[in-house]
Write a protein that holds these residues in place. Structure first.
Motif, PDB file in Angstrom:
ATOM      1  N   THR A 313      -0.889   4.861  13.528  1.00  0.00           N
ATOM      2  CA  THR A 313       0.333   4.854  12.742  1.00  0.00           C
ATOM      3  C   THR A 313       0.050   4.294  11.349  1.00  0.00           C
ATOM      4  OG1 THR A 313       0.959   2.656  13.550  1.00  0.00           O
ATOM      5  CG2 THR A 313       1.717   4.568  14.821  1.00  0.00           C
ATOM      6  N   PHE A 314       1.092   4.287  10.508  1.00  0.00           N
ATOM      7  CA  PHE A 314       0.950   3.804   9.139  1.00  0.00           C
ATOM      8  C   PHE A 314       2.108   2.881   8.802  1.00  0.00           C
ATOM      9  CE2 PHE A 314      -0.907   7.986   9.522  1.00  0.00           C
ATOM     10  CZ  PHE A 314      -2.142   7.862   8.900  1.00  0.00           C
ATOM     11  N   LEU A 315       1.793   1.692   8.307  1.00  0.00           N
ATOM     12  CA  LEU A 315       2.819   0.806   7.782  1.00  0.00           C
ATOM     13  C   LEU A 315       2.996   1.142   6.313  1.00  0.00           C
ATOM     14  CD1 LEU A 315       2.052  -2.665   9.430  1.00  0.00           C
ATOM     15  CD2 LEU A 315       3.917  -1.085   9.958  1.00  0.00           C
ATOM     16  N   VAL A 316       4.214   1.517   5.944  1.00  0.00           N
ATOM     17  CA  VAL A 316       4.475   2.015   4.600  1.00  0.00           C
ATOM     18  C   VAL A 316       5.557   1.166   3.945  1.00  0.00           C
ATOM     19  CG1 VAL A 316       5.114   4.025   3.221  1.00  0.00           C
ATOM     20  CG2 VAL A 316       3.900   4.340   5.386  1.00  0.00           C
ATOM     21  N   ASP A 317       5.305   0.775   2.705  1.00  0.00           N
ATOM     22  CA  ASP A 317       6.301   0.045   1.933  1.00  0.00           C
ATOM     23  C   ASP A 317       7.496   0.950   1.652  1.00  0.00           C
ATOM     24  OD1 ASP A 317       7.647  -1.119  -0.517  1.00  0.00           O
ATOM     25  OD2 ASP A 317       6.143  -2.651  -0.158  1.00  0.00           O
ATOM     26  N   GLY A 318       8.689   0.422   1.804  1.00  0.00           N
ATOM     27  CA  GLY A 318       9.897   1.212   1.611  1.00  0.00           C
ATOM     28  C   GLY A 318      10.083   1.702   0.193  1.00  0.00           C
ATOM     29  N   SER A 319       9.421   1.064  -0.774  1.00  0.00           N
ATOM     30  CA  SER A 319       9.595   1.451  -2.174  1.00  0.00           C
ATOM     31  C   SER A 319       8.690   2.611  -2.582  1.00  0.00           C
ATOM     32  CB  SER A 319       9.320   0.260  -3.093  1.00  0.00           C
ATOM     33  OG  SER A 319       7.970  -0.172  -2.968  1.00  0.00           O
ATOM     34  N   VAL A 320       7.806   3.066  -1.694  1.00  0.00           N
ATOM     35  CA  VAL A 320       6.907   4.156  -2.044  1.00  0.00           C
ATOM     36  C   VAL A 320       7.734   5.434  -2.260  1.00  0.00           C
ATOM     37  CG1 VAL A 320       6.463   4.929   0.325  1.00  0.00           C
ATOM     38  CG2 VAL A 320       4.738   5.298  -1.433  1.00  0.00           C
ATOM     39  N   THR A 321       7.369   6.218  -3.256  1.00  0.00           N
ATOM     40  CA  THR A 321       8.100   7.446  -3.521  1.00  0.00           C
ATOM     41  C   THR A 321       7.733   8.513  -2.485  1.00  0.00           C
ATOM     42  OG1 THR A 321       6.423   8.337  -5.034  1.00  0.00           O
ATOM     43  CG2 THR A 321       8.142   6.930  -5.987  1.00  0.00           C
ATOM     44  N   ILE A 322       8.685   9.409  -2.221  1.00  0.00           N
ATOM     45  CA  ILE A 322       8.448  10.469  -1.238  1.00  0.00           C
ATOM     46  C   ILE A 322       7.319  11.382  -1.694  1.00  0.00           C
ATOM     47  CG2 ILE A 322       9.493  12.371   0.024  1.00  0.00           C
ATOM     48  CD1 ILE A 322      10.572   9.625   0.730  1.00  0.00           C
ATOM     49  N   GLU A 373      17.379  -7.556   1.729  1.00  0.00           N
ATOM     50  CA  GLU A 373      18.318  -7.348   0.625  1.00  0.00           C
ATOM     51  C   GLU A 373      18.848  -5.908   0.598  1.00  0.00           C
ATOM     52  OE1 GLU A 373      16.272  -8.464  -2.894  1.00  0.00           O
ATOM     53  OE2 GLU A 373      16.197 -10.606  -2.379  1.00  0.00           O
ATOM     54  N   ASN A 374      19.363  -5.463   1.734  1.00  0.00           N
ATOM     55  CA  ASN A 374      20.016  -4.160   1.858  1.00  0.00           C
ATOM     56  C   ASN A 374      19.079  -2.985   1.567  1.00  0.00           C
ATOM     57  OD1 ASN A 374      22.495  -5.326   2.517  1.00  0.00           O
ATOM     58  ND2 ASN A 374      23.055  -5.547   0.358  1.00  0.00           N
ATOM     59  N   ARG A 375      17.808  -3.187   1.734  1.00  0.00           N
ATOM     60  CA  ARG A 375      16.864  -2.082   1.611  1.00  0.00           C
ATOM     61  C   ARG A 375      15.775  -2.248   2.652  1.00  0.00           C
ATOM     62  NH1 ARG A 375      11.919  -2.432  -0.954  1.00  0.00           N
ATOM     63  NH2 ARG A 375      11.342  -4.506  -1.731  1.00  0.00           N
ATOM     64  N   ILE A 376      15.153  -1.140   2.977  1.00  0.00           N
ATOM     65  CA  ILE A 376      14.073  -1.165   3.960  1.00  0.00           C
ATOM     66  C   ILE A 376      12.795  -1.587   3.258  1.00  0.00           C
ATOM     67  CG2 ILE A 376      12.727   0.229   5.579  1.00  0.00           C
ATOM     68  CD1 ILE A 376      15.214   2.013   5.865  1.00  0.00           C
ATOM     69  N   LYS A 377      12.233  -2.671   3.683  1.00  0.00           N
ATOM     70  CA  LYS A 377      11.028  -3.186   3.045  1.00  0.00           C
ATOM     71  C   LYS A 377       9.770  -2.532   3.602  1.00  0.00           C
ATOM     72  CE  LYS A 377       8.757  -7.502   1.707  1.00  0.00           C
ATOM     73  NZ  LYS A 377       8.780  -8.981   1.830  1.00  0.00           N
ATOM     74  N   THR A 378       9.727  -2.360   4.928  1.00  0.00           N
ATOM     75  CA  THR A 378       8.549  -1.760   5.565  1.00  0.00           C
ATOM     76  C   THR A 378       8.990  -0.863   6.707  1.00  0.00           C
ATOM     77  OG1 THR A 378       7.308  -3.796   5.086  1.00  0.00           O
ATOM     78  CG2 THR A 378       6.287  -2.226   6.587  1.00  0.00           C
ATOM     79  N   ALA A 379       8.315   0.254   6.872  1.00  0.00           N
ATOM     80  CA  ALA A 379       8.581   1.171   7.981  1.00  0.00           C
ATOM     81  C   ALA A 379       7.260   1.614   8.593  1.00  0.00           C
ATOM     82  CB  ALA A 379       9.386   2.376   7.510  1.00  0.00           C
ATOM     83  N   ARG A 380       7.320   1.907   9.882  1.00  0.00           N
ATOM     84  CA  ARG A 380       6.131   2.406  10.589  1.00  0.00           C
ATOM     85  C   ARG A 380       6.288   3.919  10.778  1.00  0.00           C
ATOM     86  NH1 ARG A 380       2.423  -0.146  13.688  1.00  0.00           N
ATOM     87  NH2 ARG A 380       3.745  -2.014  13.778  1.00  0.00           N
ATOM     88  N   LEU A 381       5.329   4.667  10.281  1.00  0.00           N
ATOM     89  CA  LEU A 381       5.373   6.121  10.373  1.00  0.00           C
ATOM     90  C   LEU A 381       4.228   6.622  11.236  1.00  0.00           C
ATOM     91  CD1 LEU A 381       7.099   5.478   7.795  1.00  0.00           C
ATOM     92  CD2 LEU A 381       6.337   7.682   6.894  1.00  0.00           C
ATOM     93  N   SER A 382       4.530   7.614  12.064  1.00  0.00           N
ATOM     94  CA  SER A 382       3.507   8.263  12.884  1.00  0.00           C
ATOM     95  C   SER A 382       3.258   9.668  12.372  1.00  0.00           C
ATOM     96  CB  SER A 382       3.958   8.313  14.350  1.00  0.00           C
ATOM     97  OG  SER A 382       4.222   7.015  14.853  1.00  0.00           O
TER      98      SER A 382
END
Length: 397
Positions: A313-322, A373-382
């Motif tokens: 999997t990948f831990l991704v910062d929520g601020s990364v652009t699509i 602070e009302n935003r996703i800081k980190t997400a796990r993506l498969s």
């Protein structure tokens, strides 16, 4: 008539027969006139001869007509025209000279027939002399680039497609978000300033006082190093060597911004909204990467916001652009809505998710790991799941 006009223009520069064919196609009415005139003359002559022979030898005229029809269709229509459709260039260039000669010899007759035909067309408001535009729009050019598979190296095709895509991408889609801008605050201590300048890897750095919205200018770190070498580095001297800040409206297309960078001889700009607030930073290198791609295939070096894990999997910062995420991972997450991963997940769920919330976007399993602070800081993506054939048409996006 089936020749590729763009290839014909290219060949006409070096091949004389291609030049002749190009000249004939400039007036398709005359070309069709000479071809159809010869074609019909031969067919009518063959019919007359068949009738004479049938009458002379007491043959059945109907049977002779049937045989002649088969002969003409097979040997004068279907076979040669199929051959011409398969090898248009070879046969067109071969017959360009005879057709040009016949057009020259029979020009008065062709002119008369074309005049009668064009007069009839004008009765219906049609002009045979009206030139049709053969200009390609970006979508047609993109299709042509795709069809060059096997003839043009894949990296060249990707760069050409990247150039075509610049028009549809704006600066805020690839900019460095405000929270990730590396800049110098002149309110920092002299020791921290020197330590930062000695360790920075950036060539151009924004300089502000107190708040990023109060940006004073852009520092070329080489000038700061020169001041350090002369033992003349201070906040005052540093402020004197700053270049004026260059601001970019958030909706600017990348094609326009690339030209603006060239015209203003800049390599870095600060993206601002309609109120003048700084949203992020755009560099010339960011635009070039949209064309040539990343300079590495290692995900961990492509983006510092994507961290591969041992379980795949990948831990991704929520601020990364699509766009950055798609480019790094080779995925196709939607880019028409929110620009960041955090915004995409929130927009999909239509709420601020709690820790552990999972969703599936464009077949990519996503788990919310950190919320701040009302935003996703980190997400796990498969890695994307392959949809079932029955679900492909209804797969969620």
């Amino acid at each position: 008539m089936t020749l590729n006009l763009y290839r014909l223009r290219h060949l006409s520069k070096t091949k004389k027969s291609a030049k002749v064919a190009q000249n004939l196609l400039r007036r398709p009415d005359r070309l069709l006139g000479i071809i159809l005139m010869g074609n019909n003359f031969v067919n009518i002559l063959a019919s007359a001869l068949a009738t004479i022979l049938a009458s002379h030898y007491d043959l059945d005229v109907l049977a002779a007509s049937f045989v002649l029809t088969v002969v003409i269709l097979v040997f004068a229509e279907i076979s040669p025209k199929t051959l011409a459709a398969l090898y248009p260039e070879r046969l067109a260039f071969l017959f360009a000279y005879p057709l040009q000669f016949l057009l020259w010899v029979l020009y008065p007759v062709v002119w008369l027939l074309n005049g009668m035909s064009n007069s009839m067309l004008r009765l219906f408001g049609i002009s045979s002399l009206k030139k049709q535009a053969h200009h390609l729009n970006p979508e047609e050019l993109r299709t042509i680039v795709h069809e060059t598979s096997g003839h043009v190296p894949i990296h060249h095709r990707e760069m050409m497609l990247g150039i075509l895509d610049l028009e549809h991408v704006s600066v805020e889609e690839i900019m460095v978000p405000r929270s990730e801008i590396v800049a110098i605050d002149l309110d920092m201590t002299d020791g921290d300033l020197i330590k930062y300048l000695a360790s920075t890897q950036h060539t151009f750095v924004p300089v502000y006082r107190g708040d990023l919205d109060n940006t004073l200018g852009i520092l070329h770190t080489r000038q700061a190093l020169n001041l350090m070498a002369d033992n003349n580095l201070s906040k005052n001297t540093l402020e004197h060597v700053l270049a004026a800040p260059y601001f970019v409206p958030e909706g600017t297309p990348l094609t326009q911004q690339l030209l603006e960078f060239k015209q203003n001889q800049r390599r870095l700009g600060l993206v601002v909204n309609e109120y003048g607030d700084i949203l992020g930073l755009i560099a010339l290198e960011d635009i070039l990467e949209e064309v040539v791609g990343e300079f590495t295939t290692d995900v961990s070096t492509i983006s510092k916001d994507i961290h591969p894990q041992e379980d795949g999997t990948f831990l991704v910062d929520g601020s990364v652009t699509i766009r950055e995420l798609n480019r790094a991972m080779g995925w196709t997450l939607p880019t028409t809505g929110p620009k960041t991963l955090s915004g995409l997940i929130i927009d999909y769920l239509e709420m601020i998710p709690e820790l552990g919330t999972c969703c599936l976007i464009d077949h990519v399993p996503i788990e919310v790991v950190q919320v701040s602070e009302n935003r996703i800081k980190t997400a796990r993506l498969s890695k994307p799941l392959k949809p079932h054939v029955k679900d492909e048409e209804h797969a969620s996006t």
